[in-house]
Design an enzyme around this catalytic site. Sequence first.
Site, PDB file in Angstrom:
ATOM      1  N   THR A  71      -6.792  -1.673   9.729  1.00 44.82           N
ATOM      2  CA  THR A  71      -6.645  -0.767  10.869  1.00 44.82           C
ATOM      3  C   THR A  71      -6.347  -1.496  12.176  1.00 44.82           C
ATOM      4  O   THR A  71      -7.156  -2.294  12.658  1.00 44.82           O
ATOM      5  CB  THR A  71      -7.889   0.133  11.099  1.00 44.82           C
ATOM      6  OG1 THR A  71      -8.333   0.657   9.838  1.00 44.82           O
ATOM      7  CG2 THR A  71      -7.554   1.280  12.023  1.00 44.82           C
ATOM      8  N   ARG A 104     -10.192  18.357   9.392  1.00 42.14           N
ATOM      9  CA  ARG A 104      -9.237  18.511  10.484  1.00 42.14           C
ATOM     10  C   ARG A 104      -9.390  19.855  11.190  1.00 42.14           C
ATOM     11  O   ARG A 104      -9.905  20.813  10.610  1.00 42.14           O
ATOM     12  CB  ARG A 104      -7.798  18.415   9.946  1.00 42.14           C
ATOM     13  CG  ARG A 104      -7.461  17.113   9.257  1.00 42.14           C
ATOM     14  CD  ARG A 104      -6.032  17.119   8.734  1.00 42.14           C
ATOM     15  NE  ARG A 104      -5.702  15.905   7.991  1.00 42.14           N
ATOM     16  CZ  ARG A 104      -5.268  14.784   8.545  1.00 42.14           C
ATOM     17  NH1 ARG A 104      -5.100  14.738   9.864  1.00 42.14           N
ATOM     18  NH2 ARG A 104      -5.002  13.721   7.815  1.00 42.14           N
ATOM     19  N   LYS A 137     -13.166   2.388   0.403  1.00 34.65           N
ATOM     20  CA  LYS A 137     -12.901   2.343   1.845  1.00 34.65           C
ATOM     21  C   LYS A 137     -14.181   2.755   2.579  1.00 34.65           C
ATOM     22  O   LYS A 137     -14.612   3.899   2.495  1.00 34.65           O
ATOM     23  CB  LYS A 137     -11.752   3.286   2.195  1.00 34.65           C
ATOM     24  CG  LYS A 137     -10.427   2.893   1.578  1.00 34.65           C
ATOM     25  CD  LYS A 137      -9.358   3.948   1.776  1.00 34.65           C
ATOM     26  CE  LYS A 137      -8.982   4.147   3.228  1.00 34.65           C
ATOM     27  NZ  LYS A 137      -7.909   5.157   3.378  1.00 34.65           N
ATOM     28  N   ARG A 139       0.855  -1.203   0.000  1.00 42.36           N
ATOM     29  CA  ARG A 139       0.000   0.000   0.000  1.00 42.36           C
ATOM     30  C   ARG A 139       0.879   1.237   0.000  1.00 42.36           C
ATOM     31  O   ARG A 139       1.767   1.379   0.848  1.00 42.36           O
ATOM     32  CB  ARG A 139      -0.905  -0.006   1.223  1.00 42.36           C
ATOM     33  CG  ARG A 139      -1.671   1.297   1.473  1.00 42.36           C
ATOM     34  CD  ARG A 139      -2.588   1.118   2.673  1.00 42.36           C
ATOM     35  NE  ARG A 139      -3.237   2.327   3.119  1.00 42.36           N
ATOM     36  CZ  ARG A 139      -2.949   2.974   4.251  1.00 42.36           C
ATOM     37  NH1 ARG A 139      -1.977   2.503   5.049  1.00 42.36           N
ATOM     38  NH2 ARG A 139      -3.592   4.070   4.595  1.00 42.36           N
TER      39      ARG A 139
END
Length: 484
Positions: free
Chosen positions: A282, A76, A222, A35
Amino acid sequence: MPDIRRTKILATLGPATDKEGVLEKLFHAGIDAVRLNFSHGSAQDHIDRANVVRELSKKTGRRVGILADLQGPKIRIARFSVDKVWLDEGQDFALDMSLDENSGDTTEVGITYEPLAREVVEGSRLLLDDGRIVLDVVNVVDGRINCTVVVGGHLSNNKGINLLGGGLSAAALTPKDKEDILTIGKIKADFVAISFPRCAEDLNEARRLLADVDCYASIVAKVERAEAMIPETMDEIILASDVIMVARGDLGVEIGDANLPSAQKTLIKRSRELDRAVITATQMMESMIENPIPTRAEVFDVANAVLDGTDAIMLSAETAAGRYPVQAVEAMVRVCIETDKQRAARKSKHRVDARFDRKDEAIAMAAMYMANHSDVQGLVALTESGATPLWMSRIRSGLPIFAFSSHEATLGQVTLYRGVFPVYFDMQNQTHEELNKNIIEVLKRIGFAEKGDTFIITKGDLTGEKGGTNALKVVTVGEGLIPE
């Protein structure tokens, strides 16, 4: 025949794997794909790493796939005037788009996502830094989101923001992602992962942008948003993609940790039902960032994902930045091999009562049914597009499926299919008898065939045509025209 590990391992590249000899060790340890995380590093970093992967694939004879992971719309906070601040439970704290991006303090901080103030209301719960900090919205005044701290602690620069229950409207593909797609076109990645898709059109747009740069990579969706777990939306996203990634970080923040195990099982089950591959990701061996062995809980987590039927499991910081990247892969390999031996990992009723509209799909299902109910050592699919080995891999089995193809794109695509092993094979200008003989010769050379072993071979009468698989042949080493 050697132990067969059917579950694939996807390893994230980074500073730890850039060290001399580490990536080659990961090849030998057993990675199936890598990845490239476009949230970090420069375009040249990713190009250089992809080039090394291609070189090592040739050197080792192991075709390792390349997955390019786009950053997506990470919402963010901005930055503080100091490195980090401490927030106390019960105190007031505000998120304000109008603040200077470097002037946050213990009472307020800027944000990078201007629509946030329009998309939250009194009572909305915001989760910062993967849920470590929890804020409840009191009110919104002129673009300033006034909150109460529910769970406090240290908060540092640029941490992510999630809305509990989802619902933020940020587009899946950002300007940065569209720029990164130009780099991905140069790399010719096998897979491209789209972060935070909301619907099929997000994935269709990515496919169009990739086609514009002559890249026809498999699309990985995802699943990170709460709304993606709505059954109708889930099916829409799965069908518009080639691979699903259970991205447990942001998804867990949005739906709550307690709901994550059932979400993982649902996504894996539904993806397999709809003939899509699936990656579980994850924190699978998070402790191995700093420690040479995994915790028992991590071992169980990996094993449970395998038993759920995941095609692949992913390592993130464990290999990209951890102290023990090779040991992390080796630990995963051990767990996968032993779990793959369990009966629950080999039982399947997938589409056993279904009718098939396509002959090639019917051949794939018939081959797997025969393999699971007779003395066979493996299956070989001569494939142009990779569809036949994908269908085969939806059936749980303890047998290896060898995808023989002369197309590099197809060989890369199958690297993440459960139980499927890519093998380069030029099938042009051979009679059916020559094909059978040469297939066995290749299997013998790579250590998977010996006298008395039986294999099922699927192929088409007209080689070179996609969707042309229409024949099934059973051959035994040492019988008929098949050499010992």
